[in-house]
Design a protein around this motif. Structure first.
Motif, PDB file in Angstrom:
ATOM      1  N   UNK A   1    -143.788 -28.189 -48.128  1.00 51.31           N
ATOM      2  CA  UNK A   1    -143.083 -27.717 -49.381  1.00 51.31           C
ATOM      3  C   UNK A   1    -143.937 -26.568 -50.150  1.00 51.31           C
ATOM      4  N   UNK A   2    -143.534 -26.288 -51.418  1.00 50.01           N
ATOM      5  CA  UNK A   2    -144.456 -25.665 -52.118  1.00 50.01           C
ATOM      6  C   UNK A   2    -145.613 -26.474 -52.587  1.00 50.01           C
ATOM      7  N   UNK A   3    -145.417 -27.713 -52.525  1.00 50.96           N
ATOM      8  CA  UNK A   3    -146.646 -28.630 -53.022  1.00 50.96           C
ATOM      9  C   UNK A   3    -147.480 -29.231 -52.073  1.00 50.96           C
ATOM     10  N   UNK A   4    -146.952 -28.943 -50.518  1.00 45.03           N
ATOM     11  CA  UNK A   4    -147.600 -29.331 -49.575  1.00 45.03           C
ATOM     12  C   UNK A   4    -147.890 -28.238 -48.315  1.00 45.03           C
ATOM     13  N   UNK A   5    -149.056 -28.241 -47.850  1.00 45.60           N
ATOM     14  CA  UNK A   5    -148.945 -27.129 -46.630  1.00 45.60           C
ATOM     15  C   UNK A   5    -148.857 -27.772 -45.414  1.00 45.60           C
ATOM     16  N   UNK A   6    -148.997 -29.202 -45.393  1.00 44.39           N
ATOM     17  CA  UNK A   6    -148.685 -29.994 -44.004  1.00 44.39           C
ATOM     18  C   UNK A   6    -148.223 -31.195 -44.092  1.00 44.39           C
ATOM     19  N   UNK A   7    -147.586 -31.841 -43.229  1.00 49.11           N
ATOM     20  CA  UNK A   7    -146.672 -33.233 -43.577  1.00 49.11           C
ATOM     21  C   UNK A   7    -146.966 -33.683 -42.143  1.00 49.11           C
ATOM     22  N   UNK A   8    -147.399 -34.851 -42.029  1.00 48.89           N
ATOM     23  CA  UNK A   8    -147.786 -35.486 -40.470  1.00 48.89           C
ATOM     24  C   UNK A   8    -147.713 -37.000 -40.775  1.00 48.89           C
ATOM     25  N   UNK A   9    -147.340 -37.519 -39.674  1.00 53.56           N
ATOM     26  CA  UNK A   9    -147.489 -39.105 -39.407  1.00 53.56           C
ATOM     27  C   UNK A   9    -148.682 -39.410 -38.852  1.00 53.56           C
TER      28      UNK A   9
ATOM     29  N   UNK B   1    -155.857 -41.960 -41.433  1.00 52.70           N
ATOM     30  CA  UNK B   1    -155.901 -41.900 -42.843  1.00 52.70           C
ATOM     31  C   UNK B   1    -157.252 -42.077 -43.502  1.00 52.70           C
ATOM     32  N   UNK B   2    -158.084 -43.178 -43.033  1.00 50.39           N
ATOM     33  CA  UNK B   2    -159.159 -43.421 -43.393  1.00 50.39           C
ATOM     34  C   UNK B   2    -160.153 -42.062 -43.262  1.00 50.39           C
ATOM     35  N   UNK B   3    -159.929 -41.456 -42.144  1.00 52.35           N
ATOM     36  CA  UNK B   3    -160.731 -40.357 -41.761  1.00 52.35           C
ATOM     37  C   UNK B   3    -160.505 -39.002 -42.851  1.00 52.35           C
ATOM     38  N   UNK B   4    -159.246 -38.921 -43.191  1.00 50.98           N
ATOM     39  CA  UNK B   4    -158.773 -37.637 -43.880  1.00 50.98           C
ATOM     40  C   UNK B   4    -158.791 -37.683 -45.158  1.00 50.98           C
ATOM     41  N   UNK B   5    -158.694 -38.965 -45.995  1.00 53.25           N
ATOM     42  CA  UNK B   5    -158.365 -39.208 -47.156  1.00 53.25           C
ATOM     43  C   UNK B   5    -159.658 -39.698 -48.001  1.00 53.25           C
ATOM     44  N   UNK B   6    -159.830 -39.376 -49.030  1.00 57.33           N
ATOM     45  CA  UNK B   6    -160.815 -39.907 -50.031  1.00 57.33           C
ATOM     46  C   UNK B   6    -160.261 -41.622 -50.147  1.00 57.33           C
ATOM     47  N   UNK B   7    -161.227 -42.291 -50.779  1.00 50.36           N
ATOM     48  CA  UNK B   7    -161.204 -43.734 -50.715  1.00 50.36           C
ATOM     49  C   UNK B   7    -159.961 -44.159 -51.675  1.00 50.36           C
TER      50      UNK B   7
ATOM     51  N   UNK C   1    -152.084 -31.568 -49.755  1.00 56.89           N
ATOM     52  CA  UNK C   1    -151.607 -30.718 -50.924  1.00 56.89           C
ATOM     53  C   UNK C   1    -152.082 -29.366 -50.963  1.00 56.89           C
ATOM     54  N   UNK C   2    -151.129 -28.544 -51.373  1.00 59.28           N
ATOM     55  CA  UNK C   2    -151.120 -27.328 -51.574  1.00 59.28           C
ATOM     56  C   UNK C   2    -152.254 -26.875 -52.738  1.00 59.28           C
ATOM     57  N   UNK C   3    -152.547 -27.375 -53.582  1.00 56.12           N
ATOM     58  CA  UNK C   3    -153.331 -27.178 -54.746  1.00 56.12           C
ATOM     59  C   UNK C   3    -154.871 -27.475 -54.574  1.00 56.12           C
ATOM     60  N   UNK C   4    -155.007 -28.471 -53.748  1.00 49.45           N
ATOM     61  CA  UNK C   4    -156.231 -28.835 -53.420  1.00 49.45           C
ATOM     62  C   UNK C   4    -156.826 -29.070 -51.950  1.00 49.45           C
ATOM     63  N   UNK C   5    -155.792 -28.834 -51.097  1.00 49.75           N
ATOM     64  CA  UNK C   5    -155.832 -29.004 -49.529  1.00 49.75           C
ATOM     65  C   UNK C   5    -156.391 -30.319 -49.174  1.00 49.75           C
ATOM     66  N   UNK C   6    -156.360 -31.324 -50.182  1.00 51.09           N
ATOM     67  CA  UNK C   6    -156.514 -32.658 -49.685  1.00 51.09           C
ATOM     68  C   UNK C   6    -155.568 -33.505 -49.128  1.00 51.09           C
ATOM     69  N   UNK C   7    -155.657 -34.389 -48.229  1.00 50.53           N
ATOM     70  CA  UNK C   7    -154.666 -35.380 -47.780  1.00 50.53           C
ATOM     71  C   UNK C   7    -154.303 -36.534 -48.800  1.00 50.53           C
ATOM     72  N   UNK C   8    -153.083 -36.665 -49.087  1.00 46.29           N
ATOM     73  CA  UNK C   8    -152.642 -37.735 -49.824  1.00 46.29           C
ATOM     74  C   UNK C   8    -151.443 -38.254 -49.426  1.00 46.29           C
ATOM     75  N   UNK C   9    -150.934 -39.357 -50.020  1.00 47.36           N
ATOM     76  CA  UNK C   9    -149.318 -39.726 -49.773  1.00 47.36           C
ATOM     77  C   UNK C   9    -148.602 -38.851 -50.625  1.00 47.36           C
ATOM     78  N   UNK C  10    -147.297 -38.944 -50.286  1.00 48.42           N
ATOM     79  CA  UNK C  10    -146.426 -38.073 -51.261  1.00 48.42           C
ATOM     80  C   UNK C  10    -146.191 -38.722 -52.457  1.00 48.42           C
ATOM     81  N   UNK C  11    -145.993 -37.908 -53.701  1.00 45.74           N
ATOM     82  CA  UNK C  11    -145.811 -38.491 -55.083  1.00 45.74           C
ATOM     83  C   UNK C  11    -146.042 -37.791 -56.184  1.00 45.74           C
ATOM     84  N   UNK C  12    -145.593 -38.066 -57.225  1.00 44.87           N
ATOM     85  CA  UNK C  12    -145.764 -37.144 -58.339  1.00 44.87           C
ATOM     86  C   UNK C  12    -145.511 -37.918 -59.429  1.00 44.87           C
ATOM     87  N   UNK C  13    -145.274 -37.031 -60.654  1.00 42.97           N
ATOM     88  CA  UNK C  13    -144.908 -37.555 -61.874  1.00 42.97           C
ATOM     89  C   UNK C  13    -143.490 -37.964 -62.181  1.00 42.97           C
TER      90      UNK C  13
END
Length: 136
Positions: free
Chosen positions: A87-95, A101-107, A19-31
């Motif tokens: 994109x403007x909402x993501x600074x990196x996109x990876x497979x 995933x377990x290493x990079x993302x919060x629980x 994510x561009x706003x937090x720098x944290x890894x997540x799955x893509x999505x939104x409101x």
């Protein structure tokens, strides 16, 4: 309400964004927009954040953030075209692999992707924004 996609490639890797706003890894999505179905919203959000077009397979989980009162629907999806790009909402996109995933993302975000791999989905879970919580 928010929607997200657990996008699974044929080689077993899952799509993730930083994510561009937090720098944290997540799955893509939104409101979810008022005029959208949850499935259409997931497709739109995934494309906007990653450049990947998807087809929705099925719902894999419902997740409630008990602190913020947000409910997220997560859908298992398969890629159908496009090229991965930030994109403007993501600074990196990876497979990523399930292990990455377990290493990079919060629980609370990693579980959404690992739940999508579970044939016994959908799952219903609650969390406080940092940790899964038990049902009271």
């Amino acid at each position: 309400m928010s929607v997200a996609g657990a996008v699974l490639r044929e080689d077993g890797r899952l799509l993730a964004i930083r994510r561009a706003d937090t720098g944290k890894w997540e799955l893509p999505g939104g409101v979810l927009e008022l005029s959208e179905t949850p499935e259409a919203g997931a497709c739109r959000e995934i494309w906007e954040e990653t450049g990947i077009h998807v087809e929705v397979d099925h719902l894999t989980g419902v997740y409630k953030n008990t602190t913020r009162g947000i409910v997220a629907l997560v859908f298992r999806c398969k890629p159908s075209g496009g090229t991965a790009r930030p994109s403007s909402e993501s600074t990196a996109v990876e497979w990523l692999t399930a292990e990455e995933i377990v290493e990079r993302m919060s629980e609370v975000y990693a579980i959404r992707l690992t739940d999508a791999l579970d044939p016994n989905s959908p799952h219903v879970r609650s969390h406080d924004g940092r940790r899964l919580t038990t049902v009271k």
